[in-house]
Design a protein around this motif. Structure first.
Motif, PDB file in Angstrom:
ATOM      1  N   ARG A 168      37.749  48.511  50.584  1.00  0.00           N
ATOM      2  CA  ARG A 168      36.500  47.823  50.462  1.00  0.00           C
ATOM      3  C   ARG A 168      35.871  47.592  49.028  1.00  0.00           C
ATOM      4  NH1 ARG A 168      37.828  47.478  54.912  1.00  0.00           N
ATOM      5  NH2 ARG A 168      36.871  47.983  56.805  1.00  0.00           N
ATOM      6  N   ALA A 169      35.037  46.946  48.567  1.00  0.00           N
ATOM      7  CA  ALA A 169      34.542  46.562  47.301  1.00  0.00           C
ATOM      8  C   ALA A 169      34.071  48.127  46.764  1.00  0.00           C
ATOM      9  CB  ALA A 169      33.606  45.829  47.070  1.00  0.00           C
ATOM     10  N   PRO A 183      38.212  41.068  45.856  1.00  0.00           N
ATOM     11  CA  PRO A 183      38.844  40.961  44.440  1.00  0.00           C
ATOM     12  C   PRO A 183      39.750  42.272  44.049  1.00  0.00           C
ATOM     13  CG  PRO A 183      36.608  40.276  44.187  1.00  0.00           C
ATOM     14  CD  PRO A 183      36.777  40.926  45.581  1.00  0.00           C
ATOM     15  N   VAL A 184      40.742  42.517  43.539  1.00  0.00           N
ATOM     16  CA  VAL A 184      41.389  43.701  43.175  1.00  0.00           C
ATOM     17  C   VAL A 184      42.365  43.557  41.709  1.00  0.00           C
ATOM     18  CG1 VAL A 184      43.655  42.993  44.416  1.00  0.00           C
ATOM     19  CG2 VAL A 184      43.178  45.340  43.795  1.00  0.00           C
ATOM     20  N   ALA A 190      33.143  47.431  40.273  1.00  0.00           N
ATOM     21  CA  ALA A 190      31.748  47.225  40.878  1.00  0.00           C
ATOM     22  C   ALA A 190      32.121  45.732  41.613  1.00  0.00           C
ATOM     23  CB  ALA A 190      30.630  46.874  39.742  1.00  0.00           C
ATOM     24  N   GLN A 191      33.016  45.118  41.161  1.00  0.00           N
ATOM     25  CA  GLN A 191      33.299  43.741  41.930  1.00  0.00           C
ATOM     26  C   GLN A 191      34.336  43.959  43.021  1.00  0.00           C
ATOM     27  OE1 GLN A 191      34.942  41.189  38.885  1.00  0.00           O
ATOM     28  NE2 GLN A 191      33.022  41.454  37.445  1.00  0.00           N
ATOM     29  N   GLY A 192      35.238  44.676  43.007  1.00  0.00           N
ATOM     30  CA  GLY A 192      36.063  44.941  44.134  1.00  0.00           C
ATOM     31  C   GLY A 192      36.900  46.065  43.926  1.00  0.00           C
ATOM     32  N   ALA A 193      38.281  46.175  44.296  1.00  0.00           N
ATOM     33  CA  ALA A 193      38.973  47.304  44.378  1.00  0.00           C
ATOM     34  C   ALA A 193      39.753  47.474  43.218  1.00  0.00           C
ATOM     35  CB  ALA A 193      39.745  47.420  45.575  1.00  0.00           C
ATOM     36  N   ALA A 194      40.072  48.617  42.844  1.00  0.00           N
ATOM     37  CA  ALA A 194      41.068  49.043  41.675  1.00  0.00           C
ATOM     38  C   ALA A 194      42.492  49.850  42.058  1.00  0.00           C
ATOM     39  CB  ALA A 194      40.266  49.585  40.712  1.00  0.00           C
TER      40      ALA A 194
END
Length: 502
Positions: free
Chosen positions: A28-29, A78-79, A103-107
């Protein structure tokens, strides 16, 4: 919260890629995966499988970010893929936009030891080490992310036990609950759907020592879906075949009814709505048991849509919508007036015709199967929260579809198709049904106004606000019935109808 540890032996590169895809389904984000292991341990292979799964593209080019330090990809979320091997200090993460990426997606972070003190406590660590002829993946973390990952790996085990261990899993859809769905695709066989339905978390008490879900009679386990599915299928309704079930863990492998939209280019089709109304008429002409079998020795008792459930749902309008439109919480006088107006209506519903009420009988849960005939043209989904309640409720759910604008003309033709089918089947109290239809439409749309505001304010989902004008219009239509004159007056005096224009 304690740390959890999960382990998987990966015999080959395909298994490593598959683990990446299974992790992607859980992300998840805001999630951070820290990938650890020596050179050649398989970190890039796992990251590539994960990124391709998130993007829904098995051929996506996913180069190692060793020299660029970070690569960004679009997908279900987004990743950003970080490789920190060449990072001089953790401070350089600012230049790479690490915080914004999370903050926007996964890393995904390779060589996370270079980011000393910068990874969130919720980061999940995935360590790959050589073991025998393959690799061992050790996954550790605490909090929601590791719980979701554990659930995804359990789903893979369930598929293996069902003979689909090597199948590809693709994210399909989720809903407002904790349930999610995946497409299971393997070896040229027909696609199946994996339902991931964890046991309901009831939440804190809100009234008389009971949580909201208990008062509203929300299904607490997947057994409800299985039992109601079996009963509906026996009653001639086109619902999914269930091929495998783990009732304890909440996994089902079910038939994929297809992708035929009940709508046409996002617009209602009068003939399809009429066909769905006729299906409801058939269902409402049958006797349905309140105790249904899910498996040998496992039964589900369908709860009643009683006055407490009706009221607590309607009160979502008071709890969330009124503060949204007025800028302040509803006072005691408004709350008391709201309850008084609704109690009188709910009291009159005691004599309304009752039946199996699917609760969300509308376009997102209806599949148009044009190649079939009769009632089988309409595949029905998402009925685990069914209750025994007024038959008019599901028709109101259909004819005032919360997710698409149904014109008054199509609403009327849908209603008329239902009434004509009920008339042809035998005696039918049209006047009583008309009043119940208006009451249930008003109750449902009041609830939805509250839910859509709550989704924005509590859950950070502002897109639902664009539906409010439609729902207010539906509410105004329902309140036009003479039997609801008192309720209409209350709503109007308190500014609850507003501008109904789209």
């Amino acid at each position: 919260m304690d740390f959890s540890t999960l382990e998987r032996f990966l015999p080959d590169e395909r298994a490593t890629t598959m683990l990446g895809a299974d992790l992607a389904l859980a992300l998840r984000a805001g999630d951070v995966l820290a990938l650890e292991g020596d050179l050649g341990a398989g970190k890039t292979t796992l990251a590539r499988g994960l990124i391709r799964a998130l993007a829904g593209d098995p051929e996506l080019e996913v180069p190692s970010p060793t020299f660029t330090l970070v690569q960004a990809y679009e997908g279900r979320i987004p990743v950003h893929h970080f490789d920190l091997y060449r990072l001089a200090s953790a401070a350089e993460l600012n230049e790479l936009g690490f915080d914004d990426a999370v903050a926007q997606g996964a890393a995904l972070v390779e060589w996370p030891d270079r980011a000393v003190g910068r990874l969130p406590e919720s980061a999940v660590h995935v360590e790959l080490t050589h073991q025998d002829a393959g690799r061992l993946a050790r996954i550790t973390g605490k909090g929601a992310a590791i719980e979701r990952i554990g659930r995804s790996l359990a789903a893979r085990d369930f598929l293996a036990q069902s003979g689909h261990g090597g199948a590809q899993r693709k994210y399909f859809t989720g809903d407002a609950s904790a349930r999610s769905y995946e497409i299971v695709d393997g070896n040229g066989q027909p696609q199946l759907v994996l339902m991931n339905s964890p046991k309901l978390v009831l939440g804190p008490p809100v009234r008389d020592g009971k949580p909201y879900a208990e008062i509203a009679h929300t299904a607490q386990s997947v057994s409800a879906f299985v039992a109601i599915d079996r009963a509906l299928k026996a009653g001639g309704v086109a619902v999914p075949e269930i091929f495998a079930a783990d009732l304890k863990q909440g996994f089902l492998l079910i038939e994929h009814l297809g992708s035929g939209s009940f709508l046409d280019a996002g617009k209602p089709v009068a003939a399809r709505y009429a066909a769905a109304a006729e299906l409801l008429a058939m269902m409402h002409g049958r006797k349905w048991p309140s105790r249904m079998e899910a498996a040998k020795g496992v039964h589900h008792v369908v709860p009643p849509f009683d006055q407490d459930a009706m009221m607590i749902e309607a009160e979502l309008l008071v709890d969330w919508y009124i503060p949204f439109v007025t800028g302040k919480p509803a006072n005691d006088e408004v709350r008391a007036g709201f309850k008084e107006a609704w109690r009188e209506i709910f009291g009159r519903l005691e004599d309304a015709e009752k039946t199996l009420m699917l609760r969300d009988f509308h376009s997102p849960n209806l599949i148009w199967q044009a190649e079939r005939h009769g009632h089988d043209r309409i595949g029905v989904l998402d009925f685990q929260d069914a209750l025994i309640g007024p038959s008019a409720y599901d028709l109101a759910s259909l004819a005032m579809d919360a997710r698409v604008t149904v014109s008054p003309e199509i609403e009327h033709s849908t209603y008329d198709a239902y009434v004509a089918a009920r008339r042809s089947a035998g005696p039918f109290d049209e006047a009583g049904f008309s009043e119940a239809y208006a009451a249930m439409a008003a109750q449902r749309n009041s609830k939805i106004l509250g839910i859509f505001v709550r989704l924005n304010e509590r859950d950070g989902k502002p897109d639902y606000l664009r539906h409010l004008p439609r729902i207010r219009d539906y509410l105004s239509r329902a309140l036009a019935h003479p039997a609801l004159a008192g309720l209409k007056d209350f709503y109007s005096r308190n500014g609850l109808l507003g501008d109904t224009a789209e």
